[in-house]
Enzyme design. Structure first.
Site, PDB file in Angstrom:
ATOM      1  N   GLY A  92       0.787  -1.229   0.000  1.00 54.35           N
ATOM      2  CA  GLY A  92       0.000   0.000   0.000  1.00 54.35           C
ATOM      3  C   GLY A  92       0.813   1.270   0.000  1.00 54.35           C
ATOM      4  N   SER A  93       2.048   1.238  -0.489  1.00 53.19           N
ATOM      5  CA  SER A  93       2.832   2.491  -0.518  1.00 53.19           C
ATOM      6  C   SER A  93       2.203   3.485  -1.483  1.00 53.19           C
ATOM      7  CB  SER A  93       4.287   2.208  -0.886  1.00 53.19           C
ATOM      8  OG  SER A  93       4.404   1.787  -2.225  1.00 53.19           O
ATOM      9  N   ASN A  94       1.601   3.005  -2.558  1.00 54.00           N
ATOM     10  CA  ASN A  94       0.884   3.914  -3.466  1.00 54.00           C
ATOM     11  C   ASN A  94      -0.388   4.420  -2.798  1.00 54.00           C
ATOM     12  OD1 ASN A  94       2.035   4.204  -6.347  1.00 54.00           O
ATOM     13  ND2 ASN A  94       2.413   2.076  -5.787  1.00 54.00           N
ATOM     14  N   HIS A 143       0.355   0.188 -13.448  1.00 50.46           N
ATOM     15  CA  HIS A 143       1.105  -1.026 -13.758  1.00 50.46           C
ATOM     16  C   HIS A 143       2.588  -0.653 -13.810  1.00 50.46           C
ATOM     17  CE1 HIS A 143       1.712  -5.062 -15.242  1.00 50.46           C
ATOM     18  NE2 HIS A 143       2.542  -4.567 -16.150  1.00 50.46           N
ATOM     19  N   GLU A 170     -12.652  -4.917 -18.911  1.00 56.52           N
ATOM     20  CA  GLU A 170     -12.827  -6.220 -18.253  1.00 56.52           C
ATOM     21  C   GLU A 170     -11.651  -7.161 -18.442  1.00 56.52           C
ATOM     22  OE1 GLU A 170     -17.481  -5.418 -18.884  1.00 56.52           O
ATOM     23  OE2 GLU A 170     -16.817  -7.469 -19.333  1.00 56.52           O
ATOM     24  N   ASP A 193      -5.073  -5.077 -17.522  1.00 54.84           N
ATOM     25  CA  ASP A 193      -4.125  -4.100 -18.078  1.00 54.84           C
ATOM     26  C   ASP A 193      -4.481  -3.622 -19.473  1.00 54.84           C
ATOM     27  OD1 ASP A 193      -1.473  -5.867 -16.393  1.00 54.84           O
ATOM     28  OD2 ASP A 193      -2.744  -4.211 -15.748  1.00 54.84           O
ATOM     29  N   HIS A 213       9.044   2.348  -7.973  1.00 55.45           N
ATOM     30  CA  HIS A 213       8.185   2.817  -6.867  1.00 55.45           C
ATOM     31  C   HIS A 213       8.306   4.327  -6.687  1.00 55.45           C
ATOM     32  CE1 HIS A 213       5.917  -0.367  -5.058  1.00 55.45           C
ATOM     33  NE2 HIS A 213       6.968  -1.143  -4.855  1.00 55.45           N
ATOM     34  N   GLU A 223       6.270   5.929  -9.244  1.00 52.41           N
ATOM     35  CA  GLU A 223       4.846   5.764  -8.939  1.00 52.41           C
ATOM     36  C   GLU A 223       4.390   6.793  -7.926  1.00 52.41           C
ATOM     37  OE1 GLU A 223       4.914   1.702  -7.633  1.00 52.41           O
ATOM     38  OE2 GLU A 223       4.396   0.973  -9.634  1.00 52.41           O
TER      39      GLU A 223
HETATM   40  C1  GRF Z   1       3.142  -1.227  -7.558  1.00 50.17           C
HETATM   41  O1  GRF Z   1       4.408  -1.496  -8.119  1.00 50.17           O
HETATM   42  C2  GRF Z   1       2.116  -1.086  -8.641  1.00 50.17           C
HETATM   43  O2  GRF Z   1       2.626  -0.616  -9.863  1.00 50.17           O
HETATM   44  C3  GRF Z   1       1.647  -2.505  -8.832  1.00 50.17           C
HETATM   45  O3  GRF Z   1       1.662  -3.081  -7.533  1.00 50.17           O
HETATM   46  C4  GRF Z   1       2.629  -2.400  -6.746  1.00 50.17           C
HETATM   47  C5  GRF Z   1       1.927  -1.963  -5.509  1.00 50.17           C
HETATM   48  O4  GRF Z   1       2.863  -1.510  -4.589  1.00 50.17           O
HETATM   49  N1  GRF Z   1       0.321  -2.526  -9.397  1.00 50.17           N
HETATM   50  P1  GRF Z   1       2.265  -0.869  -3.226  1.00 50.17           P
HETATM   51  O5  GRF Z   1       1.391  -1.921  -2.583  1.00 50.17           O
HETATM   52  O6  GRF Z   1       1.491   0.356  -3.597  1.00 50.17           O
HETATM   53  O7  GRF Z   1       3.492  -0.549  -2.401  1.00 50.17           O
END
Ligand code: GRF
Length: 192
Positions: A12-14, A105, A143, A146, A172, A175
């Site tokens: 869940g870092s994103n 992705h 559906e 990606d 990361h 992201e």
């Molecule tokens: C990220 O690399 C994202 O691109 C992929 O899953 C990973 C999730 O990382 N879909 P986090 O859980 O947000 O740290």
């Protein structure tokens, strides 16, 4: 004001970067975090941000009248963000939030995407193929895995000395620096 739900399966870092970004935002607010994994650290991060969380099973996720749909509707969610979510989104969810489900992705789609291509597997494939660059793709989903409309792509160099871990760390960073802003721009362009 848009109501955002985040679906996350792992660390869940994103999700954290998104919750941080929208704290006090006039554009959108994260009203719910959902996970298919009761061990997901994303749940701890949601608790720290005071964001209500819900864990669900495959059966509950597949149920058009089940707890996931009820929670999303009750929270009046208008935009769904997949932030490291590993399951295919069922057609009834894709239909109800058509065009408003955003996924990230960790590669430059259409390459290195599709079923089974997630996490370290993606970076391993990129390195094994001898690619000189990789990156991220942020897109709406349909559906299939990606697919959908690409909202944003950014790339980073890949060096021969890279390992899946060193590449993952670079991806990361990309992201966290871009996903929240891309979501905000999407909400400004497509207010619900
Ligand atoms: C990220 O690399 C994202 O691109 C992929 O899953 C990973 C999730 O990382 N879909 P986090 O859980 O947000 O740290």
């Amino acid at each position: 004001m848009n109501n955002i739900a985040i679906l996350a399966s792992g660390s869940g870092s994103n999700a954290e970067a998104i919750m941080e970004h929208f704290k006090g935002s006039p554009v959108g607010r994260v009203v719910l975090l959902l996970s298919n994994n009761p061990q997901a650290y994303a749940l701890d991060r949601a608790a720290r941000f005071g964001v209500p969380a819900l864990v669900f099973s495959r059966q509950e996720f597949a149920d058009p009248g089940g707890p996931v749909m009820r929670a999303l509707r009750q929270a009046q969610v208008d935009t769904v963000v997949l932030a490291g979510f590993l399951w295919l989104v069922p057609p009834h969810v894709v239909r109800e939030w058509a065009g408003r489900i955003i996924n990230i992705h960790p590669a430059l789609l259409p390459k290195y995407g599709g079923k089974g291509m997630y996490g370290a597997r993606v970076h391993e494939a990129v390195i094994a193929a001898g690619e000189t660059e990789s990156g991220i793709t942020i897109h709406t989903i349909d559906e299939e895995y990606d697919k959908g409309v690409t909202l944003f792509q950014a790339s980073v160099p890949v060096s021969p000395s890279d390992t899946p871990d060193t590449l993952a760390a670079r991806i990361h960073e990309l992201e966290h620096a871009n996903f929240p802003q891309v979501i905000e721009e999407f909400l400004r362009a497509h207010p619900a």
